[in-house]
Design an enzyme around this catalytic site. Sequence first.
Site, mmCIF file in Angstrom:
data_model
loop_
_atom_site.group_PDB
_atom_site.id
_atom_site.type_symbol
_atom_site.label_atom_id
_atom_site.label_comp_id
_atom_site.label_asym_id
_atom_site.label_seq_id
_atom_site.Cartn_x
_atom_site.Cartn_y
_atom_site.Cartn_z
ATOM 1 N N SER A 166 0.900 -1.194 0.042
ATOM 2 C CA SER A 166 -0.024 -0.009 -0.119
ATOM 3 C C SER A 166 0.853 1.420 -0.187
ATOM 4 C CB SER A 166 -0.942 0.097 1.507
ATOM 5 O OG SER A 166 -0.141 0.173 2.572
ATOM 6 N N SER A 167 2.278 1.063 0.070
ATOM 7 C CA SER A 167 2.875 2.201 0.159
ATOM 8 C C SER A 167 3.510 2.978 -1.004
ATOM 9 C CB SER A 167 4.088 1.764 1.120
ATOM 10 O OG SER A 167 5.008 0.998 0.684
ATOM 11 N N GLY B 85 3.435 3.165 -5.838
ATOM 12 C CA GLY B 85 2.875 2.719 -7.166
ATOM 13 C C GLY B 85 1.506 2.504 -6.940
ATOM 14 N N ALA C 264 5.303 -9.093 3.677
ATOM 15 C CA ALA C 264 3.937 -9.621 3.383
ATOM 16 C C ALA C 264 4.046 -11.019 3.129
ATOM 17 C CB ALA C 264 3.419 -8.699 2.208
ATOM 18 N N ALA D 144 5.776 -5.806 -5.199
ATOM 19 C CA ALA D 144 6.854 -5.768 -6.156
ATOM 20 C C ALA D 144 8.093 -5.765 -5.235
ATOM 21 C CB ALA D 144 6.968 -4.505 -7.030
ATOM 22 N N TYR E 85 10.172 -7.667 -21.081
ATOM 23 C CA TYR E 85 9.134 -7.651 -19.940
ATOM 24 C C TYR E 85 8.227 -8.759 -20.151
ATOM 25 C CZ TYR E 85 6.028 -6.218 -16.349
ATOM 26 O OH TYR E 85 5.300 -6.013 -15.203
ATOM 27 N N LYS F 26 4.312 -12.974 -14.243
ATOM 28 C CA LYS F 26 2.866 -12.520 -14.445
ATOM 29 C C LYS F 26 2.074 -13.444 -15.003
ATOM 30 C CE LYS F 26 4.241 -8.256 -13.244
ATOM 31 N NZ LYS F 26 3.548 -7.786 -11.504
ATOM 32 N N VAL G 162 5.343 5.775 -14.307
ATOM 33 C CA VAL G 162 6.744 5.760 -13.517
ATOM 34 C C VAL G 162 6.674 5.250 -12.105
ATOM 35 C CG1 VAL G 162 8.561 7.276 -13.221
ATOM 36 C CG2 VAL G 162 7.251 7.585 -15.035
#
Length: 395
Positions: A54-55, A57, A117, A145, A242, A251, A277
């Site tokens: 939650s911190s 991006g 987490a 991430a 990616y 992913k 970004v």
Amino acid sequence: MSERVVKPVGRGFLFLDSHPAGCAKVVRDLAAAVQPVVEPRAPEEAPVALVIGSSSGYGLATTIAGLTAFGVKGVGVAFEKDATARRTATAGWYRTAETAKLADELGRNFTFVNADAFADTTKDEVLDLIAERFGKIDHLIYSVAAPRRTDPRTGETYQSALKTIGSPYTTKSLAYDGAEPQLTEVTVDPATDDDLAQTVKVMGGEDWARWVTALQERDLMSEDFNTVALTYIGSDITGPIYRQGSIGAAKADLEQTALRLTKEGIRAYTSVNGAAVTQASSAIPGIGLYTSLLHKTLGDAMQTPIQQSVSLWNQLTGTPDDLDEDNRIRLDRWELTPDVQAQVHAAWQAVTQDTIADLADHEWFYTEIRRLYGFDVEGINYEAEVEVDVPWPAK
């Protein structure tokens, strides 16, 4: 009290310190960009959300959009570092402190936990909070991430790898000499089977599924419970590194996890967000150049993470109405339209060191990178001393 002048010190896209006031202003700017889209609810009727990551991006944007526009209550989980004698706290620490203030001002019962987490002890702590304060949960948003993960059940630590699959790939990339853009070439090596397996362990769906199972075992899901993990597809320009690379394998595992959970009766989705970004994306060769070309093409039509997060909450609190054939919520269609991609492809082919200042929105990108750490934020006096010892929000 520990006040001092905080300056941006670092190399490339990585800064060693963060500016507390700048990070706080970033949170307020995000909140100011959101308009309430639902009727006010009584606190007991507000949806209960758990946001993992939650911190920063998209996880931060989702948290702020939920608090501001949808009145959510619940728990946010992040893993950040406090200030030391030599360094400030991480940017995510300061952003979380300000997000907690925002939640209090809005009258939201929202708690933040600073912990790994991936750890079972964190899951126990967070689920105890949910059981004690809310009884049931309506939404689980998973936006993690991390470069590595230690599996608490085996003790083994896995390291993610940013590599291609099959053969090396060389891409144009954006770097900076001070504030001046530099066009470089970066070659990315192919992943081994072990690289792929470890990357999937870190960034795939295993931990997300464990959170879902933990909620099930504690009977903490409401009747309308749903869950979403955030992901990205992107352009074929960045695809070899990616989506068709080691990260893409992780992913794909995340998306398969959503399909498996759905078959087990859980309303589980992945949300395909658009380019932005972030601290995670800026480390990937080619992504910075691609994103700056995309912003030059779209300007204000490039949807921000907070705009996309409002759209995501609209779908989570109602019925997802923009699903693709793989049951993914698509928030990235603005990025992948043929016209937009054709313009970005043309710019990518044409960009050189001599033309980068004209074809890429490099100044915007450079500012956005610095804003991740609380610098270049309008309205902040960077010559003034600022308190760096900011406490983590009380539970």
